[in-house]
Design a protein around this motif. Sequence first.
Motif, short mmCIF file in Angstrom:
data_model
loop_
_atom_site.label_atom_id
_atom_site.label_comp_id
_atom_site.label_asym_id
_atom_site.label_seq_id
_atom_site.Cartn_x
_atom_site.Cartn_y
_atom_site.Cartn_z
N CYS A 1 7.86 3.15 -6.71
CA CYS A 1 7.29 4.43 -7.16
C CYS A 1 5.84 4.54 -6.68
O CYS A 1 5.44 5.57 -6.15
N ALA A 2 5.06 3.48 -6.86
CA ALA A 2 3.66 3.51 -6.44
C ALA A 2 3.53 3.74 -4.94
O ALA A 2 2.69 4.52 -4.49
N MET A 3 4.39 3.09 -4.16
CA MET A 3 4.33 3.27 -2.70
C MET A 3 4.69 4.70 -2.32
O MET A 3 4.05 5.30 -1.44
N GLN A 4 5.69 5.29 -2.98
CA GLN A 4 6.05 6.67 -2.66
C GLN A 4 4.96 7.64 -3.12
O GLN A 4 4.67 8.62 -2.43
N LEU A 5 4.36 7.37 -4.28
CA LEU A 5 3.26 8.22 -4.74
C LEU A 5 2.10 8.19 -3.74
O LEU A 5 1.52 9.23 -3.43
N GLN A 6 1.78 7.01 -3.24
CA GLN A 6 0.70 6.91 -2.26
C GLN A 6 1.05 7.65 -0.98
O GLN A 6 0.21 8.27 -0.36
N SER A 7 2.31 7.61 -0.61
CA SER A 7 2.74 8.30 0.60
C SER A 7 2.77 9.82 0.42
O SER A 7 2.29 10.56 1.26
N SER B 1 -6.78 13.47 -5.42
CA SER B 1 -6.28 12.22 -4.85
C SER B 1 -5.68 11.34 -5.93
O SER B 1 -5.97 11.49 -7.11
N THR B 2 -4.82 10.42 -5.49
CA THR B 2 -4.11 9.53 -6.39
C THR B 2 -4.65 8.11 -6.25
O THR B 2 -4.83 7.62 -5.15
N HIS B 3 -4.91 7.48 -7.39
CA HIS B 3 -5.32 6.08 -7.45
C HIS B 3 -4.35 5.41 -8.41
O HIS B 3 -4.12 5.90 -9.50
N ILE B 4 -3.79 4.28 -8.00
CA ILE B 4 -2.71 3.66 -8.78
C ILE B 4 -3.08 2.25 -9.17
O ILE B 4 -3.61 1.48 -8.36
N GLY B 5 -2.78 1.91 -10.42
CA GLY B 5 -2.93 0.54 -10.90
C GLY B 5 -1.62 0.10 -11.51
O GLY B 5 -1.01 0.85 -12.26
N LEU B 6 -1.15 -1.09 -11.15
CA LEU B 6 0.10 -1.63 -11.69
C LEU B 6 -0.18 -2.91 -12.45
O LEU B 6 -1.00 -3.71 -12.04
N ALA B 7 0.52 -3.08 -13.55
CA ALA B 7 0.47 -4.32 -14.32
C ALA B 7 1.74 -4.39 -15.14
O ALA B 7 2.40 -3.38 -15.38
N VAL C 1 -6.87 0.52 -11.21
CA VAL C 1 -7.19 1.90 -10.84
C VAL C 1 -8.68 1.99 -10.45
O VAL C 1 -9.02 2.61 -9.43
N ASP C 2 -9.54 1.38 -11.24
CA ASP C 2 -10.97 1.39 -10.92
C ASP C 2 -11.23 0.75 -9.56
O ASP C 2 -12.03 1.25 -8.77
N ALA C 3 -10.55 -0.35 -9.28
CA ALA C 3 -10.71 -1.02 -7.99
C ALA C 3 -10.19 -0.14 -6.85
O ALA C 3 -10.78 -0.13 -5.76
N ALA C 4 -9.12 0.62 -7.10
CA ALA C 4 -8.57 1.51 -6.06
C ALA C 4 -9.53 2.64 -5.74
O ALA C 4 -9.55 3.14 -4.62
N ARG C 5 -10.34 3.05 -6.70
CA ARG C 5 -11.31 4.13 -6.49
C ARG C 5 -12.50 3.66 -5.68
O ARG C 5 -13.17 4.44 -5.04
#
Length: 120
Positions: A52-58, A73-79, A115-119
Amino acid sequence: FALFDVVNAYLNEIIDVVNEHSGRVAKFAGDAVVVLWYFEDLAESVRCATHCAMQLQSKCRSHPVKGTSVTLSTHIGLACGPLHSSVFRSDRVKHMQNHFHMISGRAMRLAAEAVDAARA
């Protein structure tokens, strides 16, 4: 353009991708969407969340707002890990919802840090 319409269309795009990957939208928090996966098999939850995260980024990484110089823009964090869920109610809140869903736990903190790191 109406800001509400732009944000609503963008969030609907995100929700469509989440639904395609068996995610469940737990809550909206400002411009954030909290999504959960509930599979008995942790590996299946991780697989679905990652895809899901990969498709959202795409698909949703960059969403230009027509007629402006603004781009959403989209920033994603997974845990992954156990979470705590509570619903609070307050009759003191006027002119809006009076029930508030709170999700907490180490996994939420780790996802927020990601998410913070992705920003950055």
